[in-house]
Design a protein around this motif. Structure first.
Motif, mmCIF file in Angstrom:
data_model
loop_
_atom_site.group_PDB
_atom_site.id
_atom_site.type_symbol
_atom_site.label_atom_id
_atom_site.label_comp_id
_atom_site.label_asym_id
_atom_site.label_seq_id
_atom_site.Cartn_x
_atom_site.Cartn_y
_atom_site.Cartn_z
ATOM 1 N N UNK A 274 30.844 39.399 22.448
ATOM 2 C CA UNK A 274 31.892 39.853 21.543
ATOM 3 C C UNK A 274 31.815 39.241 20.159
ATOM 4 N N UNK A 275 30.720 38.553 19.872
ATOM 5 C CA UNK A 275 30.550 37.922 18.562
ATOM 6 C C UNK A 275 29.920 38.921 17.597
ATOM 7 N N UNK A 276 30.480 39.006 16.389
ATOM 8 C CA UNK A 276 29.910 39.887 15.379
ATOM 9 C C UNK A 276 28.584 39.294 14.906
ATOM 10 N N UNK A 277 27.527 40.105 14.965
ATOM 11 C CA UNK A 277 26.205 39.618 14.556
ATOM 12 C C UNK A 277 25.700 40.311 13.297
ATOM 13 N N UNK A 278 26.187 41.511 13.002
ATOM 14 C CA UNK A 278 25.837 42.217 11.770
ATOM 15 C C UNK A 278 27.047 42.994 11.269
ATOM 16 N N UNK A 279 27.093 43.176 9.946
ATOM 17 C CA UNK A 279 28.188 43.923 9.320
ATOM 18 C C UNK A 279 27.605 44.740 8.178
ATOM 19 N N UNK A 280 28.018 45.996 8.083
ATOM 20 C CA UNK A 280 27.542 46.885 7.022
ATOM 21 C C UNK A 280 28.734 47.630 6.444
ATOM 22 N N UNK A 281 28.592 48.034 5.202
ATOM 23 C CA UNK A 281 29.642 48.809 4.545
ATOM 24 C C UNK A 281 29.127 50.211 4.250
ATOM 25 N N UNK A 282 29.651 51.163 4.945
ATOM 26 C CA UNK A 282 29.400 52.602 4.757
ATOM 27 C C UNK A 282 27.938 52.953 4.521
ATOM 28 N N UNK A 283 27.067 52.548 5.418
ATOM 29 C CA UNK A 283 25.657 52.904 5.334
ATOM 30 C C UNK A 283 25.314 53.879 6.450
ATOM 31 N N UNK A 284 24.380 54.773 6.181
ATOM 32 C CA UNK A 284 23.976 55.737 7.197
ATOM 33 C C UNK A 284 22.791 55.254 8.009
ATOM 34 N N UNK A 285 21.979 54.383 7.433
ATOM 35 C CA UNK A 285 20.827 53.829 8.141
ATOM 36 C C UNK A 285 20.949 52.314 8.098
ATOM 37 N N UNK A 286 20.951 51.702 9.282
ATOM 38 C CA UNK A 286 21.087 50.249 9.351
ATOM 39 C C UNK A 286 19.840 49.650 9.980
ATOM 40 N N UNK A 287 19.495 48.452 9.546
ATOM 41 C CA UNK A 287 18.309 47.752 10.015
ATOM 42 C C UNK A 287 18.715 46.728 11.069
ATOM 43 N N UNK A 288 18.165 46.876 12.267
ATOM 44 C CA UNK A 288 18.491 45.957 13.362
ATOM 45 C C UNK A 288 17.293 45.091 13.763
ATOM 46 N N UNK A 289 16.298 45.004 12.903
ATOM 47 C CA UNK A 289 15.099 44.227 13.250
ATOM 48 C C UNK A 289 15.405 42.740 13.412
ATOM 49 N N UNK A 290 16.460 42.245 12.777
ATOM 50 C CA UNK A 290 16.789 40.817 12.876
ATOM 51 C C UNK A 290 17.433 40.458 14.213
ATOM 52 N N UNK A 291 17.852 41.449 14.988
ATOM 53 C CA UNK A 291 18.501 41.189 16.274
ATOM 54 C C UNK A 291 17.477 40.876 17.360
ATOM 55 N N UNK A 292 17.867 40.029 18.292
ATOM 56 C CA UNK A 292 17.067 39.779 19.488
ATOM 57 C C UNK A 292 17.121 41.036 20.356
ATOM 58 N N UNK A 293 16.126 41.235 21.202
ATOM 59 C CA UNK A 293 16.149 42.365 22.127
ATOM 60 C C UNK A 293 17.344 42.236 23.071
ATOM 61 N N UNK A 294 17.998 43.360 23.333
ATOM 62 C CA UNK A 294 19.123 43.335 24.258
ATOM 63 C C UNK A 294 20.146 44.418 23.959
ATOM 64 N N UNK A 295 21.290 44.295 24.612
ATOM 65 C CA UNK A 295 22.388 45.241 24.506
ATOM 66 C C UNK A 295 23.388 44.764 23.458
ATOM 67 N N UNK A 296 23.833 45.688 22.603
ATOM 68 C CA UNK A 296 24.819 45.390 21.564
ATOM 69 C C UNK A 296 25.859 46.494 21.527
ATOM 70 N N UNK A 297 26.943 46.219 20.841
ATOM 71 C CA UNK A 297 28.019 47.191 20.695
ATOM 72 C C UNK A 297 28.207 47.487 19.218
ATOM 73 N N UNK A 298 28.159 48.758 18.885
ATOM 74 C CA UNK A 298 28.294 49.224 17.513
ATOM 75 C C UNK A 298 29.714 49.736 17.324
#
Length: 99
Positions: free
Chosen positions: A58-82
């Motif tokens: 439940x910890x926020x790991x990324x935050x974006x402001x009104x973008x249509x394409x987001x980069x998740x390469x910095x995340x570790x492999x696994x399950x996340x909630x958008x």
């Protein structure tokens, strides 16, 4: 307990539809590709205000402001909630997998 006593303790909520699909909230958010190893495209019927990604704790790991394409390469492999919030304050949640 007799059968009549058992059933007297059961209450039914008549406001919740049982297996109804027409009363469920409409899904106005599309996220692809999922799973992804790089960038994720977010398509929404409504203008997006914020996009948050949370880990399984439940910890926020990324935050974006009104973008249509987001980069998740910095995340570790696994399950996340958008979590996507539109300009009206409506929120949609999606599970995404980083591979």
């Amino acid at each position: 307990l007799t059968t009549s006593t058992f059933f007297e303790r059961i209450s039914w909520n008549k406001q919740v539809p049982f297996l109804a699909t027409e009363d469920q909230p409409k899904d106005y958010l599309t996220v692809y590709p999922n799973p992804s190893s790089g960038k994720i495209t977010i398509e929404s019927m409504y203008p997006t205000e914020t996009i948050q990604i949370f880990n399984q704790l439940g910890q926020e790991v990324l935050w974006f402001s009104s973008e249509e394409i987001i980069d998740v390469t910095v995340l570790e492999n696994g399950l996340y909630f958008l979590k996507v919030m539109d300009l009206e304050g409506n929120v949609q949640m999606k599970r995404i997998i980083k591979k």
